[in-house]
Design a protein around this motif. Structure first.
Motif, PDB file in Angstrom:
ATOM      1  N   GLY A  66       0.800  -1.218   0.000  1.00  0.00           N
ATOM      2  CA  GLY A  66       0.000   0.000   0.000  1.00  0.00           C
ATOM      3  C   GLY A  66       0.833   1.268   0.000  1.00  0.00           C
ATOM      4  O   GLY A  66       0.313   2.350   0.255  1.00  0.00           O
ATOM      5  N   ASP A  67       2.139   1.149  -0.299  1.00  0.00           N
ATOM      6  CA  ASP A  67       2.990   2.339  -0.326  1.00  0.00           C
ATOM      7  C   ASP A  67       2.851   3.113  -1.634  1.00  0.00           C
ATOM      8  O   ASP A  67       3.445   4.171  -1.798  1.00  0.00           O
ATOM      9  CB  ASP A  67       4.458   1.982  -0.043  1.00  0.00           C
ATOM     10  N   CYS A  68       2.057   2.591  -2.548  1.00  0.00           N
ATOM     11  CA  CYS A  68       1.691   3.319  -3.768  1.00  0.00           C
ATOM     12  C   CYS A  68       0.230   2.965  -4.044  1.00  0.00           C
ATOM     13  O   CYS A  68      -0.282   1.978  -3.509  1.00  0.00           O
ATOM     14  CB  CYS A  68       2.590   2.919  -4.940  1.00  0.00           C
ATOM     15  N   PRO A  69      -0.450   3.749  -4.848  1.00  0.00           N
ATOM     16  CA  PRO A  69      -1.846   3.401  -5.161  1.00  0.00           C
ATOM     17  C   PRO A  69      -1.928   2.021  -5.824  1.00  0.00           C
ATOM     18  O   PRO A  69      -1.022   1.620  -6.567  1.00  0.00           O
ATOM     19  CB  PRO A  69      -2.276   4.507  -6.125  1.00  0.00           C
ATOM     20  N   PHE A  70      -2.993   1.303  -5.552  1.00  0.00           N
ATOM     21  CA  PHE A  70      -3.179  -0.042  -6.086  1.00  0.00           C
ATOM     22  C   PHE A  70      -3.107  -0.055  -7.612  1.00  0.00           C
ATOM     23  O   PHE A  70      -2.494  -0.943  -8.202  1.00  0.00           O
ATOM     24  CB  PHE A  70      -4.517  -0.597  -5.588  1.00  0.00           C
ATOM     25  N   CYS A  71      -3.719   0.943  -8.255  1.00  0.00           N
ATOM     26  CA  CYS A  71      -3.705   0.977  -9.725  1.00  0.00           C
ATOM     27  C   CYS A  71      -2.278   1.142 -10.247  1.00  0.00           C
ATOM     28  O   CYS A  71      -1.925   0.580 -11.282  1.00  0.00           O
ATOM     29  CB  CYS A  71      -4.622   2.064 -10.273  1.00  0.00           C
ATOM     30  N   VAL A  72      -1.445   1.885  -9.549  1.00  0.00           N
ATOM     31  CA  VAL A  72      -0.049   2.064  -9.955  1.00  0.00           C
ATOM     32  C   VAL A  72       0.678   0.720  -9.875  1.00  0.00           C
ATOM     33  O   VAL A  72       1.436   0.352 -10.777  1.00  0.00           O
ATOM     34  CB  VAL A  72       0.653   3.130  -9.079  1.00  0.00           C
ATOM     35  N   TRP A  73       0.434  -0.021  -8.805  1.00  0.00           N
ATOM     36  CA  TRP A  73       1.042  -1.332  -8.629  1.00  0.00           C
ATOM     37  C   TRP A  73       0.637  -2.266  -9.769  1.00  0.00           C
ATOM     38  O   TRP A  73       1.459  -2.973 -10.346  1.00  0.00           O
ATOM     39  CB  TRP A  73       0.632  -1.884  -7.266  1.00  0.00           C
ATOM     40  N   ILE A  74      -0.646  -2.242 -10.136  1.00  0.00           N
ATOM     41  CA  ILE A  74      -1.151  -3.076 -11.227  1.00  0.00           C
ATOM     42  C   ILE A  74      -0.513  -2.676 -12.547  1.00  0.00           C
ATOM     43  O   ILE A  74      -0.040  -3.527 -13.312  1.00  0.00           O
ATOM     44  CB  ILE A  74      -2.690  -2.983 -11.306  1.00  0.00           C
ATOM     45  N   TYR A  75      -0.486  -1.381 -12.845  1.00  0.00           N
ATOM     46  CA  TYR A  75       0.099  -0.917 -14.100  1.00  0.00           C
ATOM     47  C   TYR A  75       1.602  -1.198 -14.159  1.00  0.00           C
ATOM     48  O   TYR A  75       2.139  -1.455 -15.235  1.00  0.00           O
ATOM     49  CB  TYR A  75      -0.169   0.577 -14.317  1.00  0.00           C
ATOM     50  N   ARG A  76       2.271  -1.151 -13.026  1.00  0.00           N
ATOM     51  CA  ARG A  76       3.703  -1.468 -13.008  1.00  0.00           C
ATOM     52  C   ARG A  76       3.922  -2.926 -13.410  1.00  0.00           C
ATOM     53  O   ARG A  76       4.786  -3.238 -14.236  1.00  0.00           O
ATOM     54  CB  ARG A  76       4.308  -1.206 -11.633  1.00  0.00           C
ATOM     55  N   ILE A  77       3.119  -3.818 -12.872  1.00  0.00           N
ATOM     56  CA  ILE A  77       3.217  -5.237 -13.223  1.00  0.00           C
ATOM     57  C   ILE A  77       2.879  -5.437 -14.702  1.00  0.00           C
ATOM     58  O   ILE A  77       3.589  -6.137 -15.431  1.00  0.00           O
ATOM     59  CB  ILE A  77       2.306  -6.089 -12.314  1.00  0.00           C
ATOM     60  N   ALA A  78       1.824  -4.800 -15.171  1.00  0.00           N
ATOM     61  CA  ALA A  78       1.414  -4.923 -16.576  1.00  0.00           C
ATOM     62  C   ALA A  78       2.501  -4.378 -17.514  1.00  0.00           C
ATOM     63  O   ALA A  78       2.809  -4.986 -18.545  1.00  0.00           O
ATOM     64  CB  ALA A  78       0.100  -4.178 -16.802  1.00  0.00           C
ATOM     65  N   THR A  79       3.069  -3.241 -17.143  1.00  0.00           N
ATOM     66  CA  THR A  79       4.135  -2.644 -17.954  1.00  0.00           C
ATOM     67  C   THR A  79       5.336  -3.575 -18.017  1.00  0.00           C
ATOM     68  O   THR A  79       5.910  -3.790 -19.090  1.00  0.00           O
ATOM     69  CB  THR A  79       4.542  -1.272 -17.379  1.00  0.00           C
ATOM     70  N   ASN A  80       5.710  -4.137 -16.885  1.00  0.00           N
ATOM     71  CA  ASN A  80       6.846  -5.067 -16.869  1.00  0.00           C
ATOM     72  C   ASN A  80       6.580  -6.288 -17.740  1.00  0.00           C
ATOM     73  O   ASN A  80       7.477  -6.762 -18.438  1.00  0.00           O
ATOM     74  CB  ASN A  80       7.185  -5.480 -15.440  1.00  0.00           C
ATOM     75  N   GLU A  81       5.360  -6.787 -17.743  1.00  0.00           N
ATOM     76  CA  GLU A  81       5.016  -7.935 -18.596  1.00  0.00           C
ATOM     77  C   GLU A  81       5.090  -7.550 -20.071  1.00  0.00           C
ATOM     78  O   GLU A  81       5.590  -8.319 -20.891  1.00  0.00           O
ATOM     79  CB  GLU A  81       3.626  -8.477 -18.261  1.00  0.00           C
ATOM     80  N   ALA A  82       4.596  -6.371 -20.404  1.00  0.00           N
ATOM     81  CA  ALA A  82       4.662  -5.913 -21.796  1.00  0.00           C
ATOM     82  C   ALA A  82       6.119  -5.754 -22.233  1.00  0.00           C
ATOM     83  O   ALA A  82       6.499  -6.179 -23.337  1.00  0.00           O
ATOM     84  CB  ALA A  82       3.919  -4.591 -21.958  1.00  0.00           C
ATOM     85  N   LEU A  83       6.936  -5.162 -21.389  1.00  0.00           N
ATOM     86  CA  LEU A  83       8.347  -4.971 -21.717  1.00  0.00           C
ATOM     87  C   LEU A  83       9.076  -6.311 -21.839  1.00  0.00           C
ATOM     88  O   LEU A  83       9.955  -6.474 -22.682  1.00  0.00           O
ATOM     89  CB  LEU A  83       9.029  -4.071 -20.689  1.00  0.00           C
ATOM     90  N   ARG A  84       8.672  -7.261 -21.027  1.00  0.00           N
ATOM     91  CA  ARG A  84       9.263  -8.608 -21.097  1.00  0.00           C
ATOM     92  C   ARG A  84       8.965  -9.243 -22.461  1.00  0.00           C
ATOM     93  O   ARG A  84       9.840  -9.832 -23.097  1.00  0.00           O
ATOM     94  CB  ARG A  84       8.716  -9.467 -19.952  1.00  0.00           C
ATOM     95  N   ILE A  85       7.737  -9.091 -22.922  1.00  0.00           N
ATOM     96  CA  ILE A  85       7.374  -9.633 -24.242  1.00  0.00           C
ATOM     97  C   ILE A  85       8.121  -8.903 -25.345  1.00  0.00           C
ATOM     98  O   ILE A  85       8.621  -9.523 -26.280  1.00  0.00           O
ATOM     99  CB  ILE A  85       5.845  -9.569 -24.454  1.00  0.00           C
TER     100      ILE A  85
END
Length: 180
Positions: A66-85
């Motif tokens: 909870g040290d960042c907004p939940f949506c930011v945490w989700i988008y960070r994970i999604a961005t990392n997955e996109a960059l991985r691909i």
């Protein structure tokens, strides 16, 4: 269904992971898909990345502090997955202008309206940008996130994100105004 807020989703995930996950998917599945899709372009790659994103969210939810907004945490994970691909596909990329590549015979993507020439040109302009500028532009323009949120997602600073966004916007305007 009333608009879901992140606090309710986090609370539901803590109480009952299965029902909380359904709420999470209801709110974020489409937004995460389009965020990833704008980066990886391919529908199949986007679906793979979305699936992996939600698997990672589910598996690592206990680590969300909870040290960042939940949506930011989700988008960070999604961005990392996109960059991985994108990194995996780096060696597989073809130039659309290369006659040797055989791309003229590729079937059009059913999820893209190629009759809207302005939209196609905009997408080409965005795809011509370096990754950091693409991320800044997409997250700001399409997802309407603030510079601080984008900075948290991309592990950058708000000043860098703002700079990348404005540079991207200028490049896109220049591209859109070109005659080709």
């Amino acid at each position: 269904m009333a608009a879901l807020n992140d606090a309710d989703i986090v609370s539901a995930l803590k109480k009952d992971a299965e029902s909380g996950f359904r709420l999470l998917m209801a709110k974020y599945k489409e937004a995460v898909y389009w965020h990833i899709r704008r980066l990886v372009v391919s529908h199949d790659d986007a679906q793979d990345a979305v699936q992996e994103t939600f698997v990672r969210i589910f598996r690592s939810f206990r680590q969300f502090k909870g040290d960042c907004p939940f949506c930011v945490w989700i988008y960070r994970i999604a961005t990392n997955e996109a960059l991985r691909i994108l990194e995996r596909r780096k060696d597989e990329r073809l130039s659309l202008d290369d006659p040797e590549a055989g791309t003229s015979s590729l079937m059009a993507d059913e999820y893209v309206d190629y009759s809207d020439l302005e939209a196609v040109k905009l997408q080409k302009a965005i795809l011509s940008l370096p990754t950091k500028q693409q991320l800044a532009f997409n997250l700001r323009y399409y997802d309407e996130l603030g510079y601080d949120e984008i900075a948290a997602i991309t592990n950058s600073t708000a000043a860098n994100v703002k700079s990348n966004y404005h540079i991207a916007k200028e490049k896109i305007i220049k591209y859109m105004n070109s005659t080709d």
